[in-house]
Write a protein that holds these residues in place. Structure first.
Motif, PDB file in Angstrom:
ATOM      1  N   LEU A 135       0.874  -1.290  -0.126  1.00 12.27           N
ATOM      2  CA  LEU A 135      -0.049  -0.089   0.077  1.00 12.27           C
ATOM      3  C   LEU A 135       0.994   1.303   0.080  1.00 12.27           C
ATOM      4  CD1 LEU A 135      -1.822  -2.406   1.007  1.00 12.27           C
ATOM      5  CD2 LEU A 135      -2.696  -0.901   2.347  1.00 12.27           C
ATOM      6  N   ARG A 136       0.378   2.184  -0.833  1.00 12.81           N
ATOM      7  CA  ARG A 136       1.485   3.406  -0.828  1.00 12.81           C
ATOM      8  C   ARG A 136       0.685   4.737  -0.041  1.00 12.81           C
ATOM      9  NH1 ARG A 136       0.994   8.012  -4.073  1.00 12.81           N
ATOM     10  NH2 ARG A 136       3.045   8.984  -4.617  1.00 12.81           N
ATOM     11  N   ALA A 137       1.566   5.177   0.571  1.00 13.59           N
ATOM     12  CA  ALA A 137       1.067   6.536   1.070  1.00 13.59           C
ATOM     13  C   ALA A 137       0.329   6.331   2.367  1.00 13.59           C
ATOM     14  CB  ALA A 137       0.760   7.395   0.147  1.00 13.59           C
ATOM     15  N   ILE A 138       0.403   5.540   3.343  1.00 17.99           N
ATOM     16  CA  ILE A 138      -0.485   5.323   4.466  1.00 17.99           C
ATOM     17  C   ILE A 138       0.349   5.502   5.595  1.00 17.99           C
ATOM     18  CG2 ILE A 138      -2.154   3.651   3.222  1.00 17.99           C
ATOM     19  CD1 ILE A 138      -0.918   1.455   4.901  1.00 17.99           C
ATOM     20  N   ASN A 139      -0.239   5.950   6.747  1.00 14.13           N
ATOM     21  CA  ASN A 139       0.489   6.107   8.099  1.00 14.13           C
ATOM     22  C   ASN A 139       1.653   7.015   8.037  1.00 14.13           C
ATOM     23  OD1 ASN A 139      -1.146   4.288   9.122  1.00 14.13           O
ATOM     24  ND2 ASN A 139      -0.012   2.397   8.658  1.00 14.13           N
ATOM     25  N   LEU A 140       1.358   8.306   7.140  1.00 14.37           N
ATOM     26  CA  LEU A 140       2.562   8.855   7.054  1.00 14.37           C
ATOM     27  C   LEU A 140       1.875  10.401   7.815  1.00 14.37           C
ATOM     28  CD1 LEU A 140       3.257   8.806   2.884  1.00 14.37           C
ATOM     29  CD2 LEU A 140       4.473   7.870   5.135  1.00 14.37           C
ATOM     30  N   GLY A 141       0.965  10.378   8.411  1.00 13.37           N
ATOM     31  CA  GLY A 141       0.278  11.495   8.987  1.00 13.37           C
ATOM     32  C   GLY A 141      -0.866  11.093   9.773  1.00 13.37           C
ATOM     33  N   ALA A 142      -1.405  12.176  10.318  1.00 10.84           N
ATOM     34  CA  ALA A 142      -2.661  11.969  10.917  1.00 10.84           C
ATOM     35  C   ALA A 142      -3.809  11.924  10.095  1.00 10.84           C
ATOM     36  CB  ALA A 142      -2.966  13.430  11.859  1.00 10.84           C
ATOM     37  N   LYS A 143      -3.925  12.201   8.868  1.00 13.78           N
ATOM     38  CA  LYS A 143      -4.966  12.110   8.052  1.00 13.78           C
ATOM     39  C   LYS A 143      -5.098  10.838   7.085  1.00 13.78           C
ATOM     40  CE  LYS A 143      -5.678  16.944   7.598  1.00 13.78           C
ATOM     41  NZ  LYS A 143      -6.051  18.084   6.891  1.00 13.78           N
ATOM     42  N   ARG A 144      -3.911  10.189   6.982  1.00 10.86           N
ATOM     43  CA  ARG A 144      -3.930   9.050   6.137  1.00 10.86           C
ATOM     44  C   ARG A 144      -3.521   7.517   7.008  1.00 10.86           C
ATOM     45  NH1 ARG A 144      -4.596   9.456   0.992  1.00 10.86           N
ATOM     46  NH2 ARG A 144      -3.145   7.438   0.590  1.00 10.86           N
ATOM     47  N   VAL A 145      -4.224   7.570   8.230  1.00  7.49           N
ATOM     48  CA  VAL A 145      -3.992   6.306   9.248  1.00  7.49           C
ATOM     49  C   VAL A 145      -4.618   5.243   8.527  1.00  7.49           C
ATOM     50  CG1 VAL A 145      -4.426   5.733  11.318  1.00  7.49           C
ATOM     51  CG2 VAL A 145      -3.394   7.991  10.937  1.00  7.49           C
ATOM     52  N   PHE A 146      -3.979   3.883   8.787  1.00  6.94           N
ATOM     53  CA  PHE A 146      -4.735   2.828   8.334  1.00  6.94           C
ATOM     54  C   PHE A 146      -3.971   1.564   8.946  1.00  6.94           C
ATOM     55  CE2 PHE A 146      -6.248   0.514   3.944  1.00  6.94           C
ATOM     56  CZ  PHE A 146      -7.215  -0.064   4.815  1.00  6.94           C
ATOM     57  N   PRO A 147      -4.619   1.285  10.241  1.00  6.84           N
ATOM     58  CA  PRO A 147      -4.054   0.372  11.037  1.00  6.84           C
ATOM     59  C   PRO A 147      -3.997  -0.871  10.296  1.00  6.84           C
ATOM     60  CG  PRO A 147      -5.631   1.562  12.184  1.00  6.84           C
ATOM     61  CD  PRO A 147      -5.696   2.083  10.893  1.00  6.84           C
ATOM     62  N   LYS A 148      -3.074  -1.894  11.039  1.00  2.02           N
ATOM     63  CA  LYS A 148      -2.837  -3.124  10.440  1.00  2.02           C
ATOM     64  C   LYS A 148      -4.362  -4.240  10.578  1.00  2.02           C
ATOM     65  CE  LYS A 148       0.477  -4.852  12.919  1.00  2.02           C
ATOM     66  NZ  LYS A 148       1.644  -5.353  13.210  1.00  2.02           N
ATOM     67  N   ASP A 149      -5.007  -3.974  11.466  1.00  2.61           N
ATOM     68  CA  ASP A 149      -6.181  -4.773  11.968  1.00  2.61           C
ATOM     69  C   ASP A 149      -7.084  -4.111  10.650  1.00  2.61           C
ATOM     70  OD1 ASP A 149      -5.173  -6.071  13.708  1.00  2.61           O
ATOM     71  OD2 ASP A 149      -6.039  -4.898  15.446  1.00  2.61           O
ATOM     72  N   GLU A 150      -7.230  -2.951  10.464  1.00  2.00           N
ATOM     73  CA  GLU A 150      -8.167  -2.426   9.440  1.00  2.00           C
ATOM     74  C   GLU A 150      -7.748  -2.938   7.896  1.00  2.00           C
ATOM     75  OE1 GLU A 150     -11.294  -1.036   9.899  1.00  2.00           O
ATOM     76  OE2 GLU A 150     -10.786  -1.313  11.876  1.00  2.00           O
ATOM     77  N   ILE A 151      -6.699  -2.921   7.923  1.00  2.00           N
ATOM     78  CA  ILE A 151      -6.181  -3.453   6.347  1.00  2.00           C
ATOM     79  C   ILE A 151      -6.576  -5.054   6.191  1.00  2.00           C
ATOM     80  CG2 ILE A 151      -4.152  -4.273   5.137  1.00  2.00           C
ATOM     81  CD1 ILE A 151      -2.644  -1.760   6.220  1.00  2.00           C
ATOM     82  N   ARG A 152      -6.371  -5.799   7.445  1.00  2.00           N
ATOM     83  CA  ARG A 152      -6.934  -7.110   7.167  1.00  2.00           C
ATOM     84  C   ARG A 152      -8.277  -7.092   7.083  1.00  2.00           C
ATOM     85  NH1 ARG A 152      -2.508  -8.084  11.182  1.00  2.00           N
ATOM     86  NH2 ARG A 152      -3.973  -7.699  12.929  1.00  2.00           N
ATOM     87  N   ARG A 153      -9.123  -6.625   7.722  1.00  2.00           N
ATOM     88  CA  ARG A 153     -10.353  -6.240   7.470  1.00  2.00           C
ATOM     89  C   ARG A 153     -10.913  -6.187   6.000  1.00  2.00           C
ATOM     90  NH1 ARG A 153     -11.105  -6.005  13.077  1.00  2.00           N
ATOM     91  NH2 ARG A 153     -10.476  -3.781  13.794  1.00  2.00           N
ATOM     92  N   ALA A 154     -10.204  -4.873   5.509  1.00  2.00           N
ATOM     93  CA  ALA A 154     -10.629  -4.453   4.137  1.00  2.00           C
ATOM     94  C   ALA A 154     -10.005  -5.890   3.310  1.00  2.00           C
ATOM     95  CB  ALA A 154      -9.932  -3.596   3.861  1.00  2.00           C
TER      96      ALA A 154
END
Length: 178
Positions: free
Chosen positions: A8-27
């Motif tokens: 995945l590109r450009a995630i978890n780089l700041g407060a607005k593009r947060v994508f935790p591992k558990d949410e990635i797995r759910r998606a």
């Protein structure tokens, strides 16, 4: 079922593009993929699916990620065997440059045309070298590269949709998942 790795590109780089591992797995699970695992919180995920077309897999993941997060998440997918080959090639490239201070591997959504490959590799200089191998671009940076002429960000603008990982992560993922 085949095993794939997605980056995945450009995630978890700041407060607005947060994508935790558990949410990635759910998606990823939400589109019917199975055997899902993540590695560190920088957007590395392994899964299995019956789907075969890389473009369809990337589209399904990107839609699921957008639904989960509300922002686009460009995604680059490799079959596990392709990634194993990419990692082996990265080790070979690295072995030819034992003096490199850093080795970053840019993972590309699509292979580059010959004229763009020439432009990317032309950004090489005494402070480092850019080497294109299929859907991977290797940035081999010499000690003191920060003050040199190689600018991986300059070359990155030529790559289209891409994300990078350092050689350590590439090797760890290949060892763990391929």
């Amino acid at each position: 079922m085949s095993t794939y790795l997605a980056f995945l590109r450009a995630i978890n780089l700041g407060a607005k593009r947060v994508f935790p591992k558990d949410e990635i797995r759910r998606a990823v699970e939400s589109v019917g993929f199975e055997d899902i695992a993540t590695h560190i919180n920088t957007g590395n995920v392994r899964f299995t699916t019956r789907m075969r077309a890389r473009g369809r897999i990337e589209d399904a993941l990107e839609r699921a990620f957008f639904e989960n997060r509300g922002f686009p998440v460009p995604t680059i997918v490799f079959r596990a065997d392709q990634f194993a080959d990419l990692a082996a090639s990265a080790r070979e490239v690295s072995a030819t440059r034992p003096d490199a201070a850093r080795h970053y591997v840019y993972l590309l959504k699509d292979e580059l045309p010959d004229d763009v490959i020439a432009q990317v590799e032309a950004t090489s200089g005494p402070a480092g070298e850019m080497i294109v191998r299929g859907r991977a671009v290797h940035a081999l940076l010499a000690p003191g590269y920060q003050n040199g002429t190689v600018d991986p960000l300059q070359a990155a603008k030529l790559l289209g949709i891409a994300t990078n990982r350092n050689l350590t992560v590439v090797n760890a993922l290949a060892d763990k998942w391929c």
